[in-house]
Scaffold this motif. Structure first.
Motif, PDB file in Angstrom:
ATOM      1  N   ALA A 207      71.466  19.309 -46.176  1.00 47.21           N
ATOM      2  CA  ALA A 207      71.324  20.345 -45.156  1.00 47.21           C
ATOM      3  C   ALA A 207      72.660  20.460 -44.433  1.00 47.21           C
ATOM      4  N   ILE A 208      73.231  21.654 -44.402  1.00 48.71           N
ATOM      5  CA  ILE A 208      74.545  21.879 -43.805  1.00 48.71           C
ATOM      6  C   ILE A 208      74.430  23.014 -42.790  1.00 48.71           C
ATOM      7  N   VAL A 209      74.964  22.795 -41.596  1.00 52.02           N
ATOM      8  CA  VAL A 209      74.962  23.812 -40.550  1.00 52.02           C
ATOM      9  C   VAL A 209      76.369  24.378 -40.416  1.00 52.02           C
ATOM     10  N   CYS A 210      76.505  25.696 -40.546  1.00 50.93           N
ATOM     11  CA  CYS A 210      77.799  26.362 -40.397  1.00 50.93           C
ATOM     12  C   CYS A 210      77.833  27.130 -39.082  1.00 50.93           C
ATOM     13  N   GLY A 211      78.902  26.907 -38.305  1.00 53.27           N
ATOM     14  CA  GLY A 211      79.101  27.606 -37.045  1.00 53.27           C
ATOM     15  C   GLY A 211      80.314  28.510 -37.128  1.00 53.27           C
ATOM     16  N   PRO A 212      80.648  29.210 -36.045  1.00 50.08           N
ATOM     17  CA  PRO A 212      81.759  30.165 -36.052  1.00 50.08           C
ATOM     18  C   PRO A 212      83.064  29.548 -36.560  1.00 50.08           C
ATOM     19  N   GLY A 213      83.692  30.220 -37.521  1.00 46.37           N
ATOM     20  CA  GLY A 213      84.954  29.759 -38.078  1.00 46.37           C
ATOM     21  C   GLY A 213      84.820  28.819 -39.255  1.00 46.37           C
ATOM     22  N   ASP A 214      83.608  28.324 -39.532  1.00 49.66           N
ATOM     23  CA  ASP A 214      83.409  27.398 -40.650  1.00 49.66           C
ATOM     24  C   ASP A 214      83.404  28.144 -41.979  1.00 49.66           C
ATOM     25  N   LEU A 215      83.875  27.459 -43.015  1.00 48.84           N
ATOM     26  CA  LEU A 215      83.864  27.979 -44.383  1.00 48.84           C
ATOM     27  C   LEU A 215      83.016  27.066 -45.248  1.00 48.84           C
ATOM     28  N   ILE A 216      82.151  27.652 -46.057  1.00 56.86           N
ATOM     29  CA  ILE A 216      81.446  26.904 -47.094  1.00 56.86           C
ATOM     30  C   ILE A 216      81.671  27.634 -48.408  1.00 56.86           C
ATOM     31  N   ALA A 217      82.089  26.889 -49.432  1.00 58.70           N
ATOM     32  CA  ALA A 217      82.273  27.450 -50.770  1.00 58.70           C
ATOM     33  C   ALA A 217      81.334  26.709 -51.707  1.00 58.70           C
ATOM     34  N   VAL A 218      80.571  27.448 -52.502  1.00 55.37           N
ATOM     35  CA  VAL A 218      79.549  26.830 -53.341  1.00 55.37           C
ATOM     36  C   VAL A 218      79.372  27.631 -54.626  1.00 55.37           C
ATOM     37  N   ASN A 219      79.144  26.921 -55.713  1.00 54.83           N
ATOM     38  CA  ASN A 219      78.780  27.569 -56.968  1.00 54.83           C
ATOM     39  C   ASN A 219      77.261  27.695 -56.968  1.00 54.83           C
ATOM     40  N   THR A 220      76.758  28.896 -56.733  1.00 53.66           N
ATOM     41  CA  THR A 220      75.314  29.091 -56.584  1.00 53.66           C
ATOM     42  C   THR A 220      74.575  29.107 -57.913  1.00 53.66           C
ATOM     43  N   ARG A 221      75.299  28.991 -59.012  1.00 52.58           N
ATOM     44  CA  ARG A 221      74.638  28.798 -60.304  1.00 52.58           C
ATOM     45  C   ARG A 221      74.301  27.328 -60.513  1.00 52.58           C
ATOM     46  N   LEU A 222      75.112  26.448 -59.921  1.00 56.68           N
ATOM     47  CA  LEU A 222      74.938  25.010 -60.108  1.00 56.68           C
ATOM     48  C   LEU A 222      74.163  24.343 -58.975  1.00 56.68           C
ATOM     49  N   TRP A 223      73.974  25.055 -57.875  1.00 58.39           N
ATOM     50  CA  TRP A 223      73.246  24.505 -56.736  1.00 58.39           C
ATOM     51  C   TRP A 223      72.022  25.365 -56.420  1.00 58.39           C
ATOM     52  N   TRP A 224      70.850  24.743 -56.347  1.00 62.49           N
ATOM     53  CA  TRP A 224      69.690  25.404 -55.770  1.00 62.49           C
ATOM     54  C   TRP A 224      70.004  25.588 -54.291  1.00 62.49           C
ATOM     55  N   HIS A 225      69.730  26.763 -53.745  1.00 60.15           N
ATOM     56  CA  HIS A 225      70.126  27.004 -52.364  1.00 60.15           C
ATOM     57  C   HIS A 225      69.158  27.936 -51.648  1.00 60.15           C
ATOM     58  N   GLU A 226      69.149  27.784 -50.359  1.00 61.99           N
ATOM     59  CA  GLU A 226      68.343  28.612 -49.463  1.00 61.99           C
ATOM     60  C   GLU A 226      69.027  28.573 -48.104  1.00 61.99           C
ATOM     61  N   THR A 227      68.940  29.667 -47.346  1.00 57.02           N
ATOM     62  CA  THR A 227      69.521  29.685 -46.004  1.00 57.02           C
ATOM     63  C   THR A 227      68.447  30.026 -44.979  1.00 57.02           C
ATOM     64  N   ALA A 228      68.743  29.721 -43.728  1.00 54.06           N
ATOM     65  CA  ALA A 228      67.821  30.038 -42.638  1.00 54.06           C
ATOM     66  C   ALA A 228      68.623  30.256 -41.365  1.00 54.06           C
ATOM     67  N   LEU A 229      68.100  31.116 -40.497  1.00 58.02           N
ATOM     68  CA  LEU A 229      68.710  31.352 -39.195  1.00 58.02           C
ATOM     69  C   LEU A 229      67.907  30.599 -38.141  1.00 58.02           C
ATOM     70  N   PRO A 230      68.554  29.755 -37.344  1.00 54.45           N
ATOM     71  CA  PRO A 230      67.832  29.036 -36.298  1.00 54.45           C
ATOM     72  C   PRO A 230      67.505  29.961 -35.132  1.00 54.45           C
ATOM     73  N   ALA A 231      66.560  29.553 -34.323  1.00 53.25           N
ATOM     74  CA  ALA A 231      66.246  30.311 -33.118  1.00 53.25           C
ATOM     75  C   ALA A 231      67.457  30.263 -32.188  1.00 53.25           C
ATOM     76  N   ALA A 232      67.974  31.429 -31.797  1.00 54.76           N
ATOM     77  CA  ALA A 232      69.174  31.479 -30.962  1.00 54.76           C
ATOM     78  C   ALA A 232      69.316  32.856 -30.344  1.00 54.76           C
ATOM     79  N   LEU A 233      69.997  32.917 -29.206  1.00 50.65           N
ATOM     80  CA  LEU A 233      70.266  34.200 -28.572  1.00 50.65           C
ATOM     81  C   LEU A 233      71.417  34.927 -29.257  1.00 50.65           C
ATOM     82  N   GLN A 234      72.385  34.163 -29.762  1.00 57.85           N
ATOM     83  CA  GLN A 234      73.543  34.793 -30.389  1.00 57.85           C
ATOM     84  C   GLN A 234      73.234  35.152 -31.840  1.00 57.85           C
ATOM     85  N   PRO A 235      73.544  36.364 -32.263  1.00 59.79           N
ATOM     86  CA  PRO A 235      73.305  36.757 -33.654  1.00 59.79           C
ATOM     87  C   PRO A 235      74.124  35.912 -34.625  1.00 59.79           C
ATOM     88  N   SER A 236      73.630  35.793 -35.840  1.00 59.92           N
ATOM     89  CA  SER A 236      74.354  35.119 -36.913  1.00 59.92           C
ATOM     90  C   SER A 236      75.006  36.180 -37.787  1.00 59.92           C
TER      91      SER A 236
END
Length: 319
Positions: free
Chosen positions: A188-217
């Motif tokens: 489980a990885i949390v990305c915030g403003p300015g963060d970079l994540i690079a991933v091969n989505t063919r080799l990794w099962w993946h899913e994303t979610a937006l946490p409850a927050a006032l600021q848009p993602s």
């Protein structure tokens, strides 16, 4: 954060192996297991200059036609884009998660490539959403899946707010020499403003979610290639819903009959990627026959349906 993996996510020290200290070091980390995170890859000043609404209005009609709901209920496009550019949105705003694709690279983006890639796609994929639930639960995007893609990876830049990534390796990645991964690894990885994540989505099962927050993602993404000549295989980004297994399917199971087939074109293959075939079956009422898509082998949850092409002379993707 409540998620099916909440009781078994990787500990912090396990995640450190995927974190690079800078963009210059990211290539070496990515080479190990097709995944890298760079904290603060883009400065706050640079990400604050990204204006999603201006970007949208600068797109051509073909790009604007790619607007797509990732999950939740999306308000009108103009209202959604206005919300995405605000630091705070009103509590009455609905929870929503959407994406669109710019067919060419818009001006004003702080980072449009990663240094370890030989080339990049022409398109840029934008994601935006906000989530203010009464129960505090996250807004999940598309359910866990892999992508049937020719590129070597996709990098994502988080512009504002946060996004949670849930990843686990495919069998192919686990078996890769030097990956150091196990079949039961979950991250489980949390990305915030300015963060970079690079991933091969063919080799990794993946899913994303937006946490409850006032600021848009808000984030944007671009495919990259590690070989000079790989761009010849490039296909356009597609953000419309694909046709993949929502649950595990056994060989011989009828996936869908002709009359219920979704309006999408399934990829074909003559090789091992194929997991389904089109056959003629008797109708359920016994008064005739029709075509149906049937699993030709066991299909894992999240695997994209690929039809066996008996007429194909060759399949470059399987070579």
């Amino acid at each position: 954060m409540c998620h099916p993996w909440s009781d078994s996510v990787a500990t912090l020290h396990m995640l450190k192996r995927f974190v690079a200290t800078s963009r210059a070091d990211a290539g070496a980390v990515f080479a190990q297991a097709a995944l890298v995170v760079v904290r603060g890859a883009v400065s706050p000043v640079e990400v604050n200059e990204v204006d999603l609404e201006d970007t949208w209005h600068g797109l051509d009609a073909a790009s604007q036609a790619t607007w797509c709901v990732e999950n939740g209920q999306v308000p009108g496009q103009n209202e959604a884009l206005r919300q995405a550019n605000q630091e705070l949105v009103t509590v009455s705003s609905p929870s929503w998660y959407a994406s669109f694709i710019a067919k060419t690279v818009p001006k004003g983006l702080p980072l449009v490539g990663v240094p370890f890639a030989k080339s990049h796609s022409d398109s840029i994929w934008f994601f935006a959403g906000c989530h203010q639930p009464s129960d505090g639960q996250p807004l999940r995007g598309r359910r866990e899946h892999t992508d049937d893609v020719p590129h070597d990876g996709t990098f994502h830049i988080q512009v504002s707010g946060t996004k949670h990534w849930f990843l686990r390796p495919t069998d192919e990645l686990v078996q890769r020499q030097g990956s150091g991964l196990r079949a039961d690894d979950k991250f489980a990885i949390v990305c915030g403003p300015g963060d970079l994540i690079a991933v091969n989505t063919r080799l990794w099962w993946h899913e994303t979610a937006l946490p409850a927050a006032l600021q848009p993602s808000v984030s944007y993404a671009r495919d990259f290639y590690l070989q000079e000549d790989a761009r010849a295989q490039e296909a356009d980004f597609v953000n419309q819903d694909g046709f993949y297994a929502a649950a595990a399917i056994s060989a011989g199971t009828i996936i869908v009959r002709e009359q219920d087939m979704p309006d999408c074109e399934l990829p074909t293959s003559k090789g091992s990627r194929a997991n389904a075939q089109v056959v003629e079956l008797e109708d359920e009422d016994g008064n005739g026959s029709g075509m149906a898509l049937v699993a030709s082998r066991d299909i894992a949850t999240g695997e994209w349906f690929v039809v066996y092409d008996s007429d194909a002379e060759s399949d470059a993707a399987d070579e």
